[in-house]
Design a protein around this motif. Sequence first.
Motif, PDB file in Angstrom:
ATOM      1  N   GLY A  20      73.256  88.367  26.727  1.00 52.05           N
ATOM      2  CA  GLY A  20      74.345  88.332  25.756  1.00 52.05           C
ATOM      3  C   GLY A  20      75.524  89.190  26.195  1.00 52.05           C
ATOM      4  N   GLN A  21      75.413  89.860  27.342  1.00 56.39           N
ATOM      5  CA  GLN A  21      76.447  90.765  27.844  1.00 56.39           C
ATOM      6  C   GLN A  21      77.160  90.185  29.074  1.00 56.39           C
ATOM      7  N   SER A  22      78.293  90.764  29.367  1.00 56.73           N
ATOM      8  CA  SER A  22      78.966  90.536  30.650  1.00 56.73           C
ATOM      9  C   SER A  22      79.210  89.043  30.920  1.00 56.73           C
ATOM     10  N   ILE A  23      79.056  88.645  32.162  1.00 57.35           N
ATOM     11  CA  ILE A  23      79.405  87.282  32.574  1.00 57.35           C
ATOM     12  C   ILE A  23      78.604  86.236  31.793  1.00 57.35           C
ATOM     13  N   ALA A  24      77.280  86.413  31.746  1.00 55.16           N
ATOM     14  CA  ALA A  24      76.417  85.433  31.058  1.00 55.16           C
ATOM     15  C   ALA A  24      76.726  85.404  29.566  1.00 55.16           C
ATOM     16  N   GLY A  25      76.970  86.568  28.988  1.00 59.91           N
ATOM     17  CA  GLY A  25      77.245  86.656  27.559  1.00 59.91           C
ATOM     18  C   GLY A  25      78.548  85.981  27.180  1.00 59.91           C
ATOM     19  N   ARG A  26      79.567  86.190  28.010  1.00 59.90           N
ATOM     20  CA  ARG A  26      80.852  85.546  27.776  1.00 59.90           C
ATOM     21  C   ARG A  26      80.716  84.029  27.865  1.00 59.90           C
ATOM     22  N   ALA A  27      79.992  83.591  28.868  1.00 63.70           N
ATOM     23  CA  ALA A  27      79.791  82.150  29.061  1.00 63.70           C
ATOM     24  C   ALA A  27      78.981  81.556  27.910  1.00 63.70           C
ATOM     25  N   LEU A  28      78.036  82.327  27.408  1.00 62.32           N
ATOM     26  CA  LEU A  28      77.227  81.878  26.268  1.00 62.32           C
ATOM     27  C   LEU A  28      78.129  81.714  25.044  1.00 62.32           C
ATOM     28  N   ALA A  29      78.972  82.722  24.802  1.00 63.15           N
ATOM     29  CA  ALA A  29      79.891  82.676  23.659  1.00 63.15           C
ATOM     30  C   ALA A  29      80.877  81.521  23.805  1.00 63.15           C
ATOM     31  N   ASN A  30      81.231  81.192  25.035  1.00 63.09           N
ATOM     32  CA  ASN A  30      82.207  80.126  25.273  1.00 63.09           C
ATOM     33  C   ASN A  30      81.568  78.746  25.388  1.00 63.09           C
ATOM     34  N   GLY A  31      80.249  78.679  25.182  1.00 60.99           N
ATOM     35  CA  GLY A  31      79.572  77.384  25.175  1.00 60.99           C
ATOM     36  C   GLY A  31      79.368  76.758  26.546  1.00 60.99           C
ATOM     37  N   LEU A  32      79.476  77.574  27.611  1.00 64.39           N
ATOM     38  CA  LEU A  32      79.235  77.031  28.958  1.00 64.39           C
ATOM     39  C   LEU A  32      77.742  76.855  29.221  1.00 64.39           C
ATOM     40  N   VAL A 145      65.564  86.973  34.268  1.00 62.65           N
ATOM     41  CA  VAL A 145      65.982  87.034  35.681  1.00 62.65           C
ATOM     42  C   VAL A 145      66.379  85.643  36.170  1.00 62.65           C
ATOM     43  N   LEU A 146      65.504  84.688  35.914  1.00 61.41           N
ATOM     44  CA  LEU A 146      65.760  83.317  36.369  1.00 61.41           C
ATOM     45  C   LEU A 146      67.061  82.779  35.753  1.00 61.41           C
ATOM     46  N   LEU A 147      67.232  83.004  34.452  1.00 64.26           N
ATOM     47  CA  LEU A 147      68.427  82.479  33.789  1.00 64.26           C
ATOM     48  C   LEU A 147      69.689  83.190  34.254  1.00 64.26           C
ATOM     49  N   ASP A 148      69.593  84.492  34.452  1.00 58.41           N
ATOM     50  CA  ASP A 148      70.763  85.220  34.951  1.00 58.41           C
ATOM     51  C   ASP A 148      71.211  84.641  36.294  1.00 58.41           C
ATOM     52  N   ALA A 149      70.246  84.397  37.151  1.00 60.23           N
ATOM     53  CA  ALA A 149      70.564  83.843  38.476  1.00 60.23           C
ATOM     54  C   ALA A 149      71.176  82.446  38.357  1.00 60.23           C
ATOM     55  N   CYS A 150      70.666  81.643  37.413  1.00 65.83           N
ATOM     56  CA  CYS A 150      71.186  80.279  37.238  1.00 65.83           C
ATOM     57  C   CYS A 150      72.565  80.273  36.599  1.00 65.83           C
ATOM     58  N   VAL A 151      72.698  81.020  35.516  1.00 62.26           N
ATOM     59  CA  VAL A 151      73.900  80.912  34.694  1.00 62.26           C
ATOM     60  C   VAL A 151      75.160  81.285  35.470  1.00 62.26           C
ATOM     61  N   ARG A 152      75.069  82.286  36.346  1.00 62.51           N
ATOM     62  CA  ARG A 152      76.260  82.680  37.093  1.00 62.51           C
ATOM     63  C   ARG A 152      76.750  81.560  38.020  1.00 62.51           C
ATOM     64  N   LEU A 153      75.860  80.590  38.306  1.00 64.45           N
ATOM     65  CA  LEU A 153      76.248  79.481  39.180  1.00 64.45           C
ATOM     66  C   LEU A 153      76.694  78.248  38.398  1.00 64.45           C
ATOM     67  N   VAL A 154      76.511  78.276  37.082  1.00 68.44           N
ATOM     68  CA  VAL A 154      76.936  77.130  36.273  1.00 68.44           C
ATOM     69  C   VAL A 154      78.456  77.011  36.377  1.00 68.44           C
ATOM     70  N   PRO A 155      78.954  75.798  36.624  1.00 66.98           N
ATOM     71  CA  PRO A 155      80.393  75.614  36.818  1.00 66.98           C
ATOM     72  C   PRO A 155      81.205  76.240  35.679  1.00 66.98           C
ATOM     73  N   GLY A 156      82.217  77.013  36.060  1.00 69.04           N
ATOM     74  CA  GLY A 156      83.099  77.621  35.081  1.00 69.04           C
ATOM     75  C   GLY A 156      82.694  79.018  34.654  1.00 69.04           C
ATOM     76  N   VAL A 157      81.456  79.421  34.982  1.00 67.92           N
ATOM     77  CA  VAL A 157      80.980  80.735  34.517  1.00 67.92           C
ATOM     78  C   VAL A 157      81.608  81.870  35.325  1.00 67.92           C
ATOM     79  N   MET A 158      81.631  81.732  36.632  1.00 66.60           N
ATOM     80  CA  MET A 158      82.292  82.729  37.464  1.00 66.60           C
ATOM     81  C   MET A 158      83.512  82.088  38.108  1.00 66.60           C
ATOM     82  N   GLY A 159      84.469  82.909  38.489  1.00 65.30           N
ATOM     83  CA  GLY A 159      85.611  82.373  39.225  1.00 65.30           C
ATOM     84  C   GLY A 159      85.112  81.681  40.480  1.00 65.30           C
ATOM     85  N   ALA A 160      85.806  80.669  40.912  1.00 65.12           N
ATOM     86  CA  ALA A 160      85.397  79.908  42.098  1.00 65.12           C
ATOM     87  C   ALA A 160      85.141  80.834  43.281  1.00 65.12           C
ATOM     88  N   ALA A 161      86.019  81.828  43.436  1.00 68.04           N
ATOM     89  CA  ALA A 161      85.940  82.711  44.599  1.00 68.04           C
ATOM     90  C   ALA A 161      84.608  83.451  44.663  1.00 68.04           C
TER      91      ALA A 161
END
Length: 242
Positions: A20-32, A145-161
């Motif tokens: 629910g925090q940081s990158i994954a949390g933001r993406a969760l709140a944004n429905g990604l 752990v598994l979800l954290d690793a997956c979610v950061r790769l879901v399109p739009g979750v992290m900047g492309a770079a």
Amino acid sequence: MPFRATILTLYPDMFPGPLGQSIAGRALANGLWSLDAVNIRDSATDRHRTVDDTPAGGGAGMVLRADVVASALDAVADDRPILAMTPRGAPLTQARVRTLAAGPGAVILCGRFEGFDERLFDARAIEQVSIGDYVLSGGEMGALVLLDACVRLVPGVMGAASSGDEESFESGLLEYPHYTRPYEWEGRTIPEVLRSGDHARIAAWRKRKAETDTRLRRPDLWERHSGARVQSPSGARHDDEG
Ligand code: SAH
């Protein structure tokens, strides 16, 4: 359709937890991506809502009942892969994470006690996954752990770079080391090449560091990496690169 995670657990309150925090949390709140934690106990049928029983053959601990877990699973299963967290499973890899992240999501079974009744894995298409050669008290941390690793790769979750393929394991190697300001700290400076502005030299340095660090720290990874690169037509391996 965003990445959908459904967790089957005896401790649904552990979710989203750190996700629910940081990158994954933001993406969760944004429905990604979405997360649903379902209590396995809700599928128990007796008055005491029993989910476990003593191990057949004797021994310590309790075992999660196949019937109860299967009915919890059947209630949520769809086209998503079903993963069970267990130290007996295949070690999780970045390659598997990448494939999962590109898919519709996952249903994740979290064990407790001594784990699951083995018949569950015969009766349902379940992929058994381990997050490493150590024993946790439950599958929930593994699922996180598994979800954290997956979610950061879901399109739009992290900047492309930042989702780039230079990261550790993406090329079968550890990543090169990083530095930032201040230039001098406790008498130690940043490697000169990184301040040269010469992108080709920097890239070459980073590649070399990734290779030597992998060779020294993770001979297992290095073996696989160099083995895959250096194959003679007969399939015999050359030793000169290792
Ligand atoms: N008796 C089992 C361990 C049970 S630990 C054995 O020796 O194999 C209780 C639960 O924690 C497991 O069912 C599993 O869901 C989770 N767990 C423990 N270690 C794990 C690991 N390395 N990877 C994934 N899940 C793990």
